[in-house]
Design a protein around this motif. Structure first.
Motif, PDB file in Angstrom:
ATOM      1  N   ALA A 100       0.830  -1.210   0.000  1.00  0.00           N
ATOM      2  CA  ALA A 100       0.000   0.000   0.000  1.00  0.00           C
ATOM      3  C   ALA A 100       0.863   1.258   0.000  1.00  0.00           C
ATOM      4  O   ALA A 100       0.550   2.247  -0.687  1.00  0.00           O
ATOM      5  CB  ALA A 100      -0.928   0.000   1.212  1.00  0.00           C
ATOM      6  N   THR A 101       1.969   1.225   0.744  1.00  0.00           N
ATOM      7  CA  THR A 101       2.888   2.373   0.775  1.00  0.00           C
ATOM      8  C   THR A 101       3.524   2.584  -0.592  1.00  0.00           C
ATOM      9  O   THR A 101       3.657   3.725  -1.071  1.00  0.00           O
ATOM     10  CB  THR A 101       3.979   2.151   1.841  1.00  0.00           C
ATOM     11  OG1 THR A 101       3.362   2.044   3.129  1.00  0.00           O
ATOM     12  CG2 THR A 101       4.980   3.301   1.857  1.00  0.00           C
ATOM     13  N   VAL A 102       3.906   1.488  -1.245  1.00  0.00           N
ATOM     14  CA  VAL A 102       4.504   1.600  -2.585  1.00  0.00           C
ATOM     15  C   VAL A 102       3.484   2.169  -3.568  1.00  0.00           C
ATOM     16  O   VAL A 102       3.814   3.065  -4.368  1.00  0.00           O
ATOM     17  CB  VAL A 102       5.007   0.228  -3.078  1.00  0.00           C
ATOM     18  CG1 VAL A 102       5.589   0.351  -4.487  1.00  0.00           C
ATOM     19  CG2 VAL A 102       6.062  -0.324  -2.127  1.00  0.00           C
ATOM     20  N   PHE A 103       2.260   1.673  -3.516  1.00  0.00           N
ATOM     21  CA  PHE A 103       1.226   2.200  -4.401  1.00  0.00           C
ATOM     22  C   PHE A 103       1.024   3.700  -4.184  1.00  0.00           C
ATOM     23  O   PHE A 103       0.904   4.474  -5.147  1.00  0.00           O
ATOM     24  CB  PHE A 103      -0.096   1.454  -4.187  1.00  0.00           C
ATOM     25  CG  PHE A 103      -0.265   0.228  -5.024  1.00  0.00           C
ATOM     26  CD1 PHE A 103      -0.240   0.305  -6.414  1.00  0.00           C
ATOM     27  CD2 PHE A 103      -0.428  -1.015  -4.427  1.00  0.00           C
ATOM     28  CE1 PHE A 103      -0.396  -0.834  -7.198  1.00  0.00           C
ATOM     29  CE2 PHE A 103      -0.576  -2.162  -5.207  1.00  0.00           C
ATOM     30  CZ  PHE A 103      -0.552  -2.064  -6.586  1.00  0.00           C
ATOM     31  N   GLN A 104       0.975   4.135  -2.926  1.00  0.00           N
ATOM     32  CA  GLN A 104       0.818   5.565  -2.633  1.00  0.00           C
ATOM     33  C   GLN A 104       1.970   6.364  -3.233  1.00  0.00           C
ATOM     34  O   GLN A 104       1.762   7.445  -3.794  1.00  0.00           O
ATOM     35  CB  GLN A 104       0.760   5.796  -1.122  1.00  0.00           C
ATOM     36  CG  GLN A 104      -0.579   5.495  -0.478  1.00  0.00           C
ATOM     37  CD  GLN A 104      -0.566   5.867   0.993  1.00  0.00           C
ATOM     38  OE1 GLN A 104       0.145   5.270   1.799  1.00  0.00           O
ATOM     39  NE2 GLN A 104      -1.357   6.861   1.352  1.00  0.00           N
ATOM     40  N   ALA A 105       3.183   5.830  -3.107  1.00  0.00           N
ATOM     41  CA  ALA A 105       4.355   6.520  -3.660  1.00  0.00           C
ATOM     42  C   ALA A 105       4.253   6.621  -5.178  1.00  0.00           C
ATOM     43  O   ALA A 105       4.534   7.674  -5.774  1.00  0.00           O
ATOM     44  CB  ALA A 105       5.628   5.787  -3.261  1.00  0.00           C
TER      45      ALA A 105
END
Length: 478
Positions: free
Chosen positions: A41-46
């Motif tokens: 989820a953090t990677v997607f947000q980035a």
């Protein structure tokens, strides 16, 4: 800064320096999650953030790739941009105000697309929050401060300025800090402290047109020193000029220079300070764009390398927070006392309510949060402008690629007259800044400066398309 923003910035920096090239895939979400020990989820947000900034795009069955205009399709100007300058620098009488005012006056129509403006869109600034700070400051300002702060400046504001300066190693004392009516008054006061009518001042070429107007008003002569589009002023030509000419001061933007966007390396800034010490040359550093950097690390100002107290550091909040509040400052070093006395003989003090409002905002308003959002917006809009230039302008244009600020400098084909282009574009409701207003000798006739500090929309896109047609029409005529 949140974790996804930090990761996004790491990828963005790889794109900026060319480690990740246009068209290359960036790490998959699964791989990035595993190797960086962060959630998917953090990677997607980035990656969503990088998409919004125009650096990457999603492709079916290919994942995310670096966009074609993100780091290398457009060619940057080189030394050809400086070919107008003589082999040996000379002192030039400055007479540009009529040309500058004629250009600026023609941009006043609010319906004009402001690609030639010197400011970002006011919608990018927290004006409502600043208004609340103004109301609060007026209500809480002690009666005695109305007089006491008039000559010294708001104490809270002064402290906040010094605290922010420390983050870039730009340490200066309260005694050398002078609060001014914007950066332009700061720069004027510095020049008046150092010079008399007829004196020679080294300036960049091209230079911010207001610096030329200041020299003209003070009856000073310009010694134009070429600026490379990537790494700033030519130190060899500056030193050669110092050996021949009695230059009293040097006015310079070492970071995100207007109009080129050039930034000197730390090594080059250090060498300039050594040169300043060797020739006892006072330097006026104009650093109004310092907060508008793309990336994690703020650039170090020239003054942070100054060991001989010869750099007079000038900046303001006009480009990063509050254009109309007109609050700037000088860290004047050993010249501070003279500067302060000169101010007391002229304007006395900038607006006390404006000082108090900005002081309150710096303390409580979330300035760093605002700056992060502003920087992200500007970088995204830079990418959109570059893509539009790639689509609509002739293939042989050269474009600077600054790592901050909100200007692009564009070197057009040699048969394009930028003043004529300015008039043609204005007739179509589009403003641009033509090259000759940035030169004491009114050179750079085939160059323009474009502002990407306005919220991108269909009108701006269409204006770039039309501007490209106008540029191409010169080639058809020839």
């Amino acid at each position: 800064m949140k974790l996804y923003e930090q990761f996004a910035e790491e990828i963005a920096e790889l794109i900026r320096v060319g480690t990740l090239q246009a068209g290359e895939k960036i790490p998959s979400v699964r791989y990035a999650s595993r190797t960086h020990n962060i959630s998917a989820a953090t990677v997607f947000q980035a990656y969503y953030l990088l998409e919004r900034r125009g650096l990457i795009e999603a492709r079916p069955r290919s994942g995310y790739i670096v966009r074609s205009h993100a780091n290398g399709v457009l060619v940057e100007p080189e030394q050809s941009n400086l070919a107008h300058l003589p082999q040996e620098t000379v002192a030039t009488d400055v007479d540009v105000s009529e040309l500058v005012f004629s250009v600026l006056d023609s941009m006043k129509d609010p319906s004009t697309i402001p690609l030639g403006s010197a400011f970002p869109s006011p919608t990018l600034f927290p004006l409502q929050r600043l208004s609340r700070s103004m109301t609060k400051a007026l209500r809480e300002t002690p009666a005695q401060a109305v007089v006491a702060d008039m000559t010294s400046g708001n104490a809270t504001l002064r402290r906040q300025i010094m605290l922010r300066a420390m983050s870039t190693g730009n340490k200066y004392t309260a005694e050398e800090l002078v609060i001014t009516n914007g950066a332009l008054e700061a720069l004027n006061l510095c020049l008046q402290t150092l010079t008399q009518p007829g004196d020679l001042v080294a300036i960049e070429s091209p230079a911010f047109y207001a610096s030329l107007q200041v020299l003209e008003r003070l009856k000073l002569k310009a010694v134009e020193i070429p600026v490379h589009p990537r790494d700033g002023i030519d130190l060899h030509i500056l030193e050669e000029s110092l050996t021949r000419l009695s230059i009293k001061a040097c006015w310079i933007m070492s970071t995100f220079q207007n109009p080129l966007g050039a930034s000197m390396s730390d090594e080059k800034k250090e060498k300039l300070c050594e040169l300043s010490a060797r020739y006892q040359l006072p330097i006026i550093e104009d650093d109004v764009y310092a907060e508008l950097y793309f990336g994690l690390q703020p650039p170090k100002p020239l003054k942070s390398f100054d060991k001989n107290d010869l750099v007079m550091y000038c900046s303001s909040f006009s480009k990063s927070l509050a254009p109309g509040y007109r609050i700037g400052w000088i860290a004047g070093g050993k010249f501070a006392k003279q500067i302060h006395r000169l101010q007391l003989m002229t304007t006395i003090s900038p607006s006390l309510p404006a000082q108090a409002a900005i002081a309150d905002y710096l303390q409580h308003g979330g300035y760093d949060r605002h700056l992060r959002k502003l920087r992200e917006t500007l970088e995204a809009q830079q990418q959109k402008l570059m893509l539009a230039i790639e689509r609509y302008f002739p293939t042989d244009v050269r474009v600077t690629k600054p790592k901050g600020g909100y200007f692009l400098w564009i070197e057009l084909p040699h048969d394009v007259d930028s003043l004529q282009l300015f008039r043609l574009a204005l007739a179509q409701g589009i403003s641009i800044a033509p090259g000759p207003i940035f030169s004491a000798s009114q050179s750079f006739k085939n160059c323009i400066r474009l502002n990407y500090g306005n919220i991108w929309d269909a009108k701006i896109e269409e204006s770039l398309k039309l501007l490209g047609k106008l540029i191409n029409s010169f080639q058809h005529v020839s």
